[in-house]
Design a protein around this motif. Sequence first.
Motif, PDB file in Angstrom:
ATOM      1  N   CYS A   1       0.401  -0.826   0.257  1.00 47.12           N
ATOM      2  CA  CYS A   1      -0.100   0.650   0.038  1.00 47.12           C
ATOM      3  C   CYS A   1       0.896   1.467  -0.038  1.00 47.12           C
ATOM      4  CB  CYS A   1      -1.363  -0.028   0.943  1.00 47.12           C
ATOM      5  SG  CYS A   1      -2.424  -0.777   1.108  1.00 47.12           S
ATOM      6  N   TRP A  12       2.952   1.975   2.440  1.00 47.51           N
ATOM      7  CA  TRP A  12       2.534   3.156   3.894  1.00 47.51           C
ATOM      8  C   TRP A  12       3.609   2.819   4.369  1.00 47.51           C
ATOM      9  CZ3 TRP A  12      -3.011   0.234   4.266  1.00 47.51           C
ATOM     10  CH2 TRP A  12      -3.788   1.513   4.077  1.00 47.51           C
ATOM     11  N   THR A  47       6.327   5.407   5.614  1.00 42.17           N
ATOM     12  CA  THR A  47       6.489   6.282   4.210  1.00 42.17           C
ATOM     13  C   THR A  47       6.114   7.742   5.217  1.00 42.17           C
ATOM     14  OG1 THR A  47       4.803   5.123   3.675  1.00 42.17           O
ATOM     15  CG2 THR A  47       6.924   4.055   2.928  1.00 42.17           C
ATOM     16  N   ASP A  85       3.235   8.017   3.430  1.00 39.20           N
ATOM     17  CA  ASP A  85       1.773   8.048   2.683  1.00 39.20           C
ATOM     18  C   ASP A  85       1.788   7.288   3.876  1.00 39.20           C
ATOM     19  OD1 ASP A  85       1.962   8.502   0.904  1.00 39.20           O
ATOM     20  OD2 ASP A  85       1.753   7.341  -0.511  1.00 39.20           O
ATOM     21  N   VAL A 130       0.556   9.686   6.395  1.00 38.55           N
ATOM     22  CA  VAL A 130      -0.786   9.709   5.626  1.00 38.55           C
ATOM     23  C   VAL A 130      -2.479   9.288   6.919  1.00 38.55           C
ATOM     24  CG1 VAL A 130      -1.988  10.777   4.157  1.00 38.55           C
ATOM     25  CG2 VAL A 130       0.010  12.189   3.951  1.00 38.55           C
ATOM     26  N   MET A 131      -2.213   7.755   6.336  1.00 40.82           N
ATOM     27  CA  MET A 131      -2.446   7.421   6.884  1.00 40.82           C
ATOM     28  C   MET A 131      -2.947   7.627   7.943  1.00 40.82           C
ATOM     29  SD  MET A 131      -5.220   5.061   6.496  1.00 40.82           S
ATOM     30  CE  MET A 131      -5.321   4.377   4.549  1.00 40.82           C
TER      31      MET A 131
END
Length: 168
Positions: free
Chosen positions: A75, A77, A95, A97, A100-101
């Motif tokens: 994904c 992440w 990461t 991302d 962000v999640m």
Amino acid sequence: MAADSQYAELARQISAIGALRRGLARTLPAECPSALAAVLSLLHRHGPMRISTLADLLAVDISVTSRHVAHAVDCGWVERLQDPGDRRSRILRLTADGRVMIDELARRTTEMFAKTLHNWSDDDLGQLNTLLARLRDSFGDGRSLLHPRDAVGSAAAQPAVEPRPPAR
């Protein structure tokens, strides 16, 4: 010391937490089920770590942890980096991302609690947070508790049975 009936009621209340956990899981994005959210949350809270450490924190087998990590990597992440102390090992790190999640997970759970507990006072919420933190601290990381399979022949090896209320 509290009466046995108090501990029995606590056991019933804690077992009912499953409904709360399922409610929280329904607030998560479809692409980030609760097991994956736990991986991201632990990496966010504790920072980069080896998969063996993550498996210990999750209290699951390393093969299960490896599947969750592979999904998170797919994904985008989590990333696997070479461990500078042991070139054969990898370090897991969130990461951009993944962060962000994490922010999205926090937003969703905060909104769910705000909506569900809107009629609770700040003092009630503070007391709940304090007592839950105290309960968690009393149990530590959970690894210090004797697991039934490790205690053959001992009282701890017996299955946990919720005490029945006395007959009237």
